[in-house]
Write an enzyme that holds these catalytic residues in place. Sequence first.
Site, PDB file in Angstrom:
ATOM      1  CE  LYS A  45      -3.377  -1.127  -0.502  1.00  0.00           C
ATOM      2  NZ  LYS A  45      -3.773  -1.840  -1.751  1.00  0.00           N
ATOM      3  CB  SER A  46       4.324   1.919   0.064  1.00  0.00           C
ATOM      4  OG  SER A  46       4.197   1.394   1.356  1.00  0.00           O
ATOM      5  N   GLY A  47       2.375   2.415  -2.854  1.00  0.00           N
ATOM      6  CA  GLY A  47       2.537   2.962  -4.201  1.00  0.00           C
ATOM      7  C   GLY A  47       3.210   1.981  -5.154  1.00  0.00           C
ATOM      8  CB  THR A  48       3.297  -1.751  -5.095  1.00  0.00           C
ATOM      9  OG1 THR A  48       3.240  -1.705  -3.674  1.00  0.00           O
ATOM     10  CG2 THR A  48       4.207  -2.843  -5.581  1.00  0.00           C
ATOM     11  CB  THR A  49      -0.263  -0.543  -8.399  1.00  0.00           C
ATOM     12  OG1 THR A  49      -0.506  -1.465  -7.341  1.00  0.00           O
ATOM     13  CG2 THR A  49      -0.914  -1.028  -9.667  1.00  0.00           C
ATOM     14  CD1 TRP A  50       1.579   6.098 -10.111  1.00  0.00           C
ATOM     15  CD2 TRP A  50       1.551   6.936  -8.037  1.00  0.00           C
ATOM     16  NE1 TRP A  50       1.422   7.455 -10.195  1.00  0.00           N
ATOM     17  CE2 TRP A  50       1.399   7.986  -8.948  1.00  0.00           C
ATOM     18  CE3 TRP A  50       1.569   7.220  -6.657  1.00  0.00           C
ATOM     19  CZ2 TRP A  50       1.279   9.316  -8.545  1.00  0.00           C
ATOM     20  CZ3 TRP A  50       1.439   8.529  -6.247  1.00  0.00           C
ATOM     21  CH2 TRP A  50       1.287   9.563  -7.183  1.00  0.00           C
ATOM     22  CD1 TRP A  73      -0.704 -11.415 -12.587  1.00  0.00           C
ATOM     23  CD2 TRP A  73      -1.944  -9.645 -12.052  1.00  0.00           C
ATOM     24  NE1 TRP A  73      -1.950 -11.590 -13.147  1.00  0.00           N
ATOM     25  CE2 TRP A  73      -2.735 -10.522 -12.832  1.00  0.00           C
ATOM     26  CE3 TRP A  73      -2.517  -8.445 -11.594  1.00  0.00           C
ATOM     27  CZ2 TRP A  73      -4.064 -10.251 -13.170  1.00  0.00           C
ATOM     28  CZ3 TRP A  73      -3.843  -8.186 -11.930  1.00  0.00           C
ATOM     29  CH2 TRP A  73      -4.601  -9.070 -12.699  1.00  0.00           C
ATOM     30  CG  HIS A 100       4.728  -6.437  -1.052  1.00  0.00           C
ATOM     31  ND1 HIS A 100       4.836  -5.122  -1.417  1.00  0.00           N
ATOM     32  CD2 HIS A 100       3.516  -6.854  -1.507  1.00  0.00           C
ATOM     33  CE1 HIS A 100       3.736  -4.762  -2.087  1.00  0.00           C
ATOM     34  NE2 HIS A 100       2.943  -5.798  -2.164  1.00  0.00           N
ATOM     35  CB  SER A 130      -3.935   2.379   2.003  1.00  0.00           C
ATOM     36  OG  SER A 130      -4.033   1.776   0.748  1.00  0.00           O
ATOM     37  CB  SER A 223      -8.265  10.250 -13.462  1.00  0.00           C
ATOM     38  OG  SER A 223      -7.273  10.900 -14.209  1.00  0.00           O
TER      39      SER A 223
END
Length: 301
Positions: A45-50, A73, A100, A130, A223
């Site tokens: 929840k620290s912005g991995t996907t971003w 993934w 992680h 989050s 967005s």
Amino acid sequence: MARLDVTETVQGVFFPGHLHTQDSLQQARSFHFQDSDTLIVTYPKSGTTWMQEVVTLVSRRGDPQMSQTVPNWERAPWLEQYYSSQVLGASQGPRLLTTHLPYSFLGNALQGSKAKVIYVSRNPKDVAVSFYHFHKMANFLPQPGSFKDFLDRFLEGTVHYGSWFDHVKGWTSQVDLVDNFLFISYEEMWLDLRGSIEKVSTFLQRPLEDEELKRCLCHCSFSSMKENRMVNYTLIPQDIMDHSKGTFMRKGQIGDWRNTFSEEQNCHFDAVFSTKMKDSHLNFVWEGPVKEGVSLREEMF
Ligand code: A3P
């Protein structure tokens, strides 16, 4: 692989058995890094996907084709998850990996490697909120109970994936020891996405033309990512992620913790934080900008 109720434990850290096995966790710890690898490291929840999206776009000069057709993934697999060897076996060219895992799990494997490591941190109050909401929708994580109970476990480090404090301190203590280490925060990305993309492109030695940079900016905005099924996790079936209980791309704000923390929880958090982080020089941004250009409260511990 369902195993929704299974928990794997390694060195006292819990991992969801839906995504991890003892074998996959063991394989990650002895993973053979290649010098051309890029490894994104985060506490959940620290912005991995971003960051997965930023690196994907930077590597393709802002062309969104891959980020809009291949799930995150698959293009940036978590090396500790059970399917990673299969995905990596089929991959061609420089690899983008995610983890992680705490530094104590991967330190040996990284020793002597020139793989590039990007560590993304986020202020832990927003991480806790989050993560709490994510537990509600992710059926492979335990039910979180009340926010108070969850926060207590988060501060004790007994939630899945272990202690946030050990994670951030373990990895950042290696800044000077691991070759090719970039430390960046969720808040830095939020406050200056353009500058952050430039930082990543410089680090990856992938200089961008202005038009390419603009395309990256456009496709990794909140967005745009919220609508992108390859990163918003709506591809995950309902029995694994209950989309009626929340959205992965939830709020994407700095300081949302204020809407959840009570005064008492905040005082308790600050007390635990200052004790556990007393030997750390890291700065965290706890609030988003209130008015344009002013009131960004930055606290130093
Ligand atoms: P919130 O739950 O606070 O909204 P991770 O990928 O490490 O699991 O992190 C997920 C968090 O990052 C979620 O936070 C999500 O909304 C936020 N996030 C993802 N992409 C973002 C973006 N482009 N801009 C801002 N926040 C983003």
